[in-house]
Design a protein around this motif. Structure first.
Motif, short mmCIF file in Angstrom:
data_model
loop_
_atom_site.label_atom_id
_atom_site.label_comp_id
_atom_site.label_asym_id
_atom_site.label_seq_id
_atom_site.Cartn_x
_atom_site.Cartn_y
_atom_site.Cartn_z
N GLY A 248 -3.20 3.57 -3.17
CA GLY A 248 -2.47 2.47 -4.02
C GLY A 248 -2.21 1.32 -3.37
N PRO A 249 -2.01 0.19 -3.82
CA PRO A 249 -1.56 -1.14 -3.36
C PRO A 249 0.11 -1.03 -2.86
CG PRO A 249 -1.74 -1.43 -5.64
CD PRO A 249 -2.17 0.05 -5.22
N ASP A 250 0.87 -0.13 -3.36
CA ASP A 250 2.16 -0.11 -3.08
C ASP A 250 2.37 1.10 -2.50
OD1 ASP A 250 2.29 -2.46 -5.19
OD2 ASP A 250 2.23 -0.89 -6.78
N ALA A 251 3.58 0.96 -1.65
CA ALA A 251 4.22 1.94 -0.68
C ALA A 251 4.41 3.31 -1.29
CB ALA A 251 5.50 1.43 -0.12
N ASN A 252 4.01 4.31 -0.52
CA ASN A 252 4.16 5.65 -1.05
C ASN A 252 3.13 6.22 -2.26
OD1 ASN A 252 6.24 5.90 0.82
ND2 ASN A 252 7.76 5.07 -0.44
N THR A 253 2.20 5.32 -2.37
CA THR A 253 1.18 6.07 -3.44
C THR A 253 0.10 6.61 -2.57
OG1 THR A 253 0.17 3.61 -3.30
CG2 THR A 253 1.62 4.10 -5.31
N THR A 254 0.20 7.89 -2.18
CA THR A 254 -0.50 8.63 -1.36
C THR A 254 -1.04 9.87 -1.94
OG1 THR A 254 1.32 9.70 -0.15
CG2 THR A 254 0.52 7.78 0.67
N GLN A 255 -2.11 10.47 -1.56
CA GLN A 255 -2.70 11.80 -1.99
C GLN A 255 -2.80 12.50 -0.88
OE1 GLN A 255 -5.33 11.22 -4.79
NE2 GLN A 255 -4.11 10.64 -6.76
#
Length: 261
Positions: free
Chosen positions: A141-148
């Motif tokens: 994702g383009p924002d911080a902490n949008t991880t999998q």
């Protein structure tokens, strides 16, 4: 001698408008600099940054899918080896075999055990070991902490099959049980990678939709409306021709006045 008149200022204005319209038609953008619309340019730059973030996030997600597929392929190979060991164990459980027969079967088992060990040790993605027992995280994702993330086992669940010895009937029975246990763990690990891959595929579709929406918003602000710009250009050309005519008349009048003087 030329005397400045209102027609001169009018002509300069139409010429500036013509230059602006020509640039919009040539570039396909109605906002080419801060002078055109400073507020709109800031919004366009922000939307551009977001689009680039979405594009990179999609690439990251595809990397995650590739890693998952690499891991699953490796686990499939391990599963085949475990299945073969189970088959050999069942064969070794037969009382019709001699000790030398079972030893021959164990020799094949040893080769399969080496294959399993090397698979867990040598399977990599992008130069990084996959089966290291750690979470592998992807920015999606383009924002911080949008991880999998997904956790790849270090392969220790296969230790039970790596220590079996089917050179005896008792060892063969134990190997069958070990193979069943390892197969169950393998299936669980493969299911985790499969779920991770499906999640990333869904994320990619969502990112694509969001990126498309942003692109549409950016287009409405930035892109030239060719029909409108062409219409304005025609109208401006008419005004420009009129200003040229007015300026000519003004110059003629000024010449007449000077002649009288």
């Amino acid at each position: 001698m030329q005397i400045n008149s209102p027609s001169t200022g009018f002509f300069n204005k139409t010429e500036q408008t013509a230059n602006k319209l020509n640039q919009q038609l040539a570039t396909g953008k109605k906002v080419n600099s801060a002078a055109d619309d400073a507020a709109a340019l800031q919004i366009i730059n922000r939307l551009t940054s977001q689009q680039e973030g979405y594009s990179q996030s999609v690439r990251n997600a595809y990397d995650g899918i590739s890693l998952s597929q690499t891991a699953d392929s490796a686990l499939s190979g391990v599963g085949d080896a475990v299945s073969r060991i189970r088959e050999l164990s069942i064969q070794a459980g037969s009382g019709a075999l001699t000790d030398s027969d079972r030893q021959a079967l164990q020799d094949e088992v040893s080769q399969l055990q080496t294959q399993i060990t090397e698979t867990f040790e040598n399977t990599t993605f992008g130069g990084k070991a996959i089966f290291n027992g750690e979470d592998t995280s992807f920015q999606v994702g383009p924002d911080a902490n949008t991880t999998q993330s997904v956790n790849a086992s270090d392969g220790s669940f296969a230790n039970a099959i790596l220590s079996v010895d089917i050179s005896t009937q008792a060892g063969a029975q134990a190997a069958i049980t070990a193979a069943d246990d390892v197969s169950e763990s393998l299936n669980s690990q493969r299911a985790e990678f499969g779920a991770f891959e499906n999640t990333l595929s869904s994320t990619i579709r969502s990112l694509g939709t969001q990126q498309s929406n942003i692109a549409e918003s950016q287009s409405r602000i930035q892109d030239t409306d060719y029909a409108q710009a062409a219409s304005q250009q025609i109208a401006n050309d008419i005004l420009s021709q009129a200003s040229i005519a007015l300026r000519g008349q003004a110059n003629q009048s000024a010449s007449s006045v000077l002649g009288l003087l």
